[in-house]
Scaffold this motif. Structure first.
Motif, short mmCIF file in Angstrom:
data_model
loop_
_atom_site.label_atom_id
_atom_site.label_comp_id
_atom_site.label_asym_id
_atom_site.label_seq_id
_atom_site.Cartn_x
_atom_site.Cartn_y
_atom_site.Cartn_z
N ASP B 116 21.27 5.23 -10.00
CA ASP B 116 21.51 5.18 -11.44
C ASP B 116 20.21 4.89 -12.17
O ASP B 116 19.89 5.53 -13.17
N ASP B 117 19.49 3.89 -11.66
CA ASP B 117 18.21 3.52 -12.25
C ASP B 117 17.29 4.73 -12.29
O ASP B 117 16.66 5.02 -13.31
N LEU B 118 17.22 5.38 -11.13
CA LEU B 118 16.33 6.53 -11.01
C LEU B 118 16.66 7.57 -12.07
O LEU B 118 15.80 8.06 -12.79
N LYS B 119 17.96 7.86 -12.18
CA LYS B 119 18.37 8.90 -13.12
C LYS B 119 18.07 8.47 -14.55
O LYS B 119 17.69 9.29 -15.39
N ARG B 120 18.25 7.16 -14.79
CA ARG B 120 18.00 6.65 -16.14
C ARG B 120 16.51 6.81 -16.50
O ARG B 120 16.17 7.22 -17.59
N PHE B 121 15.65 6.53 -15.53
CA PHE B 121 14.22 6.65 -15.82
C PHE B 121 13.82 8.10 -15.95
O PHE B 121 12.90 8.43 -16.68
N VAL B 122 14.51 8.93 -15.21
CA VAL B 122 14.11 10.32 -15.20
C VAL B 122 14.61 11.05 -16.44
O VAL B 122 13.88 11.77 -17.08
N SER B 123 15.88 10.83 -16.80
CA SER B 123 16.47 11.68 -17.83
C SER B 123 15.87 11.57 -19.23
O SER B 123 15.50 12.60 -19.79
N PRO B 124 15.76 10.36 -19.82
CA PRO B 124 15.39 10.35 -21.24
C PRO B 124 14.04 10.98 -21.51
O PRO B 124 13.83 11.54 -22.59
#
Lengths: 156, 675
Positions: B116-124
């Motif tokens: 989740d963290d990874l995706k959060r850092f990646v997406s925005p």
């Protein structure tokens, strides 16, 4: 090794036990054959200053430097000069749960033989000038009393 | 090796890959633009995934896959790896490691949180791509090609290596919609057809704004066994435009539909990956490596040790006799034995860089936890040391580096006040110096607080005693000695430096400390090159022969009549310096009177020098070290034994112990003289 010792004890319960019969001074000792790795002619020993008196030196056995123990000192027996019969019996004993090779000086090595459980005598309290904990039991061989020493206790 | 448990082999391989991965991630934090680092991280991940699946580590494979997917944008260069992202990636790496090493204790909740963290850092940050749409629908940006035209020609034996072209095509399809045409003109008549050979070629038209590197990655593990022809397509041919239906994630984990009917096998061909990974990583295709169990190397070293001893005996015999041909053979064998010994020792040598790599993570984490920005610089990674020593060195170095960050480097405000750069600096260096390797840990912090150490030391010694700074600093190595006012999670318990010292001394090394107030502290570990063989000085004391390790020997001098007369004072005048000395005859319990020409061997550990009085110096001796058994563990003045040319055992004197003994005697003497 510790397990060997236990196997040996088990064998006694079954009735017999393979031993190497050695002579030290006037006494005969039976070493559990399971512990014995080899028997060699005496080699020059190197004194280790500051070592405990019953392991006064080290020897070279096939490229390994191993301690040479003198049971005579442990049993308070007089020292004797090396003779044509003197041998070094290399045994493996457990010291702090690790197998360690140790050479033991014997004035004479008689033979590999079997001793029987029926001959086992309880360690007498009197008439002994060595500590009872060094002795596993006393048995009879050819009408003579022989001592089965507890090598782990003696060397630890 | 053949009997080795394959799962164990995977674990070992994985642990090496983790080191690569960690190194790459940490470097990426420093050089976010370095594409090579991203690629190397991906290669490691990819291999872990592939091998993991092959050995039944399904959770590893699944998680790694998700990790890869989430990291995909970094690989495409569309987002920059930030510090936060690197931290999450490191956590992910730790989680994968946990999955492999202790799968039961690795909770999948943790894994989900990391993802989740990874995706959060990646997406925005990925503004170019609306989340939830297919990343590969062209055109994404002007500079990218609309697609690629590929021709794949595999060598006929490719299938026998375990590679599956269909899997590769599948992977290719994940880069974008593909139009795949198999070329069957190479297929022979049925009679001549080898069922295990690959005769097909493929023409692929790839629609997608992917890099050439991404395509190369797909074929990374088979590129030696195939011919890949690549051409850019400027504009998508309308015929080949395929409808894209159901690709939902930012990066496409699901295989896109293709024209050729390709079975949907998500995992790439693992066996070929394993084969290709090693040469890829080192980029030195000429050098092949063999993995050998450490025990076998140890055994080999033992045999070589015995050979060296036997050879020494032969040489001695040959020298006494008069047979010329025997002498020649003896010399020949001596030469062979020496080179065999060097080769065997060389085989045990490992560059220390593998160890240094581990500390980068330590520094990274500590620097974050303590809020002290620290720059970590290593040099001399190529310096080679005996494998067993490298393992023994890990713990002491962890202690030293922790100390350097926790105690050495000041906090940001103090540094600013002292006019230093905000970022602290820790240097870890290894260099060869004669028969020794010096490993130094150097910080540019505040230096040791000598006054505070002294105050604390006075709980152990008489207050006000005259001591040099060097002597005061030695108290740091006392068990339980700590000047830290507060005990932190990291240090301050007073265990540590004494352990460091003991470990280093057990390796027959020594430790030096130098410090400058306000400028920092340098700790130098001096280590022998190997634990197995040392150069020694053979001496005689009474009837016995002993070995002194040669690196410790500074010089040999005659014991003069004047020194001899100063009985009881036991100090030697060496060019104006007073050096305490020990009579080895006393220490070694040799009875009788000493001979006429006693020799003194000056030995040193670090800055301390001590003389040893012996009866005779015999000469140099190449020594194979044998440890003493447990029955002699109570004897401290010997560090081991060796076997001399005539087959007798000789004891090796423990230099550190003798120096300590001489010093304590000298101190007592000075005290009694003062009284």
């Amino acid at each position: 090794m510790a397990t060997d010792q236990q196997h040996g004890a088990g064998a006694v319960q079954d009735g017999s036990m393979q031993v190497v019969m050695i002579g030290l001074g006037d006494e005969k000792f039976a070493l559990d054959a399971g512990l014995v790795r080899e028997i060699i002619d005496p080699v020059p020993a190197t004194k280790v200053a500051g070592a405990r008196s019953f392991v006064p030196s080290v020897i070279n056995v096939r490229g390994n430097v191993i301690p040479l123990a003198d049971l005579r000192i442990r049993f308070g027996m007089p020292q004797t000069e090396d003779s044509a019969d003197t041998r070094i019996v290399v045994i493996e004993v457990g010291i702090d749960d690790e197998p360690v090779l140790v050479g033991v000086t014997a004035d004479k090595v008689y033979e590999v033989t079997e001793i029987s459980r029926t001959d086992v005598q309880h360690t007498p309290r009197v008439g002994m000038h060595w500590k009872p904990e060094f002795i596993r039991f006393i048995t009879k061989w050819r009408e003579e009393f022989v001592i089965v020493p507890n090598m782990e206790r003696i060397l630890n | 090796m053949s009997s080795m448990d394959p799962t164990e082999a995977f674990r070992q391989e994985a642990s090496e890959l983790f080191e690569t991965l960690e190194g790459a991630l940490l470097d990426l934090g420093l050089r976010p633009d370095d594409r090579e680092l991203v690629d190397s991280a991906f290669r490691a991940l990819h291999t872990i995934k592939g091998s993991g699946a092959m050995f039944g580590f399904d959770r590893v494979a699944a998680f790694t896959h998700e990790f890869e997917t989430a990291f995909e944008l970094v690989r495409k260069g569309e987002i920059k790896p930030t510090q936060e992202l690197i931290a999450v990636a490191l956590a992910a790496k730790d989680y994968i490691r946990a999955l492999i090493e202790a799968p039961d204790s690795a909770d999948s909740i943790i894994g989900d949180a990391i993802l989740d963290d990874l995706k959060r850092f990646v997406s925005p940050t990925a503004q170019v791509l609306p989340v939830g749409s297919n990343a590969d629908i062209p055109p994404v940006s002007e500079s990218r090609p609309a697609g690629w035209q590929l021709r794949l020609e595999f060598e006929s034996h490719i299938l026998r290596n375990g590679s599956n072209p269909i899997d590769l095509l599948d992977d290719l399809c994940k880069l974008g919609p593909c139009f795949v045409v198999p070329l069957t003109d190479g297929v022979p008549l049925l009679d001549e057809l080898e069922p295990e050979d690959c005769y097909l070629k493929w023409d692929v038209t790839l629609h997608g704004a992917c890099d050439k590197a991404a395509i190369d990655d797909v074929f990374m593990f088979v590129q030696d066994e195939m011919k890949l022809t690549l051409a850019q397509v400027e504009r998508a041919a309308p015929v080949l435009a395929m409808p894209i239906a159901d690709v939902e994630l930012a990066a496409p984990p699901a295989p896109a539909p293709t024209a050729a009917s390709v079975p949907a096998a998500a995992e790439p061909a693992a066996p070929s990956e394993r084969k290709r990974e090693e040469p890829r990583r080192t980029e030195e295709r000429g050098i092949a490596t063999v993995r050998v169990q450490a025990e076998r190397l140890d055994e080999l070293m033992d045999r070589v040790g015995e050979l060296v001893i036997a050879q020494a005996r032969l040489s001695q015999l040959a020298a006494v006799g008069s047979d010329l041909s025997i002498k020649m053979i003896a010399e020949e064998i001596e030469r062979l034995a020496a080179s065999l010994r060097d080769t065997t020792m060389g085989a045990r040598m490992v560059p220390i860089g593998s160890l240094f790599g581990r500390f980068r993570r330590l520094v990274h984490d500590l620097s974050r936890d303590l809020g002290k920005p620290v720059e970590f610089v290593t040099s001399g990674e190529d310096t080679e040391l005996d494998k067993t020593m490298i393992e023994c060195l890990a713990d002491p170095l962890v202690h030293l580096i922790r100390n350097a960050i926790d105690h050495g480097i000041e906090d940001t405000e103090t540094r600013a006040a002292a006019g230093k750069t905000e970022q602290g600096r820790i240097e870890l260096q290894a260099i060869h110096s004669g028969a020794q390797v010096l490993v130094t840990v150097k910080d540019n912090g505040g230096g040791l607080n000598t006054a505070r150490i002294r105050a604390k030391a006075e709980e152990l010694i008489a207050p006000g005693a005259a001591m040099s700074d060097h002597e005061i600093h030695q108290f740091l190595f006392h068990p339980g000695f700590s000047t830290a006012q507060t005990i932190s999670a990291l240090s301050g318990r007073g265990v540590g430096m004494d352990v460091v010292k003991r470990t280093i001394e057990n390796m027959r090394g020594s430790i030096d400390l130098s410090t400058k107030a306000g400028e920092g502290t340098t700790v130098t570990l001096r280590l022998p090159l190997t634990l197995a063989i040392i150069e020694g000085l053979l001496i005689r004391v009474g009837e016995g022969r002993y070995i002194i390790p040669l690196p410790a020997v500074e010089e040999c001098v005659e014991l003069t009549a004047e020194d001899e007369r100063s009985r009881g004072r036991n100090f030697l005048n060496v060019r104006g310096n007073l050096v305490p000395f020990l009579r080895l005859r006393d220490i070694l319990d040799v009875p009788g009177a000493p001979g006429q020409h006693q020799k003194t061997i000056i030995i040193s550990t670090g800055e301390t020098r001590v003389g040893l009085v012996a009866d005779q110096i015999i000469g140099n001796h190449q020594t194979v070290i044998k440890s003493l058994s447990k029955l002699h563990s109570d004897v401290t003045i010997f560090s081991g034994a060796t076997i001399l040319g005539d087959g007798t055992a000789a004891l090796i004197l423990d230099v550190a112990q003798l120096v300590a003994l001489a010093q304590s005697r000298a101190e007592k003497q000075q005290m009694s003289e003062a009284a």
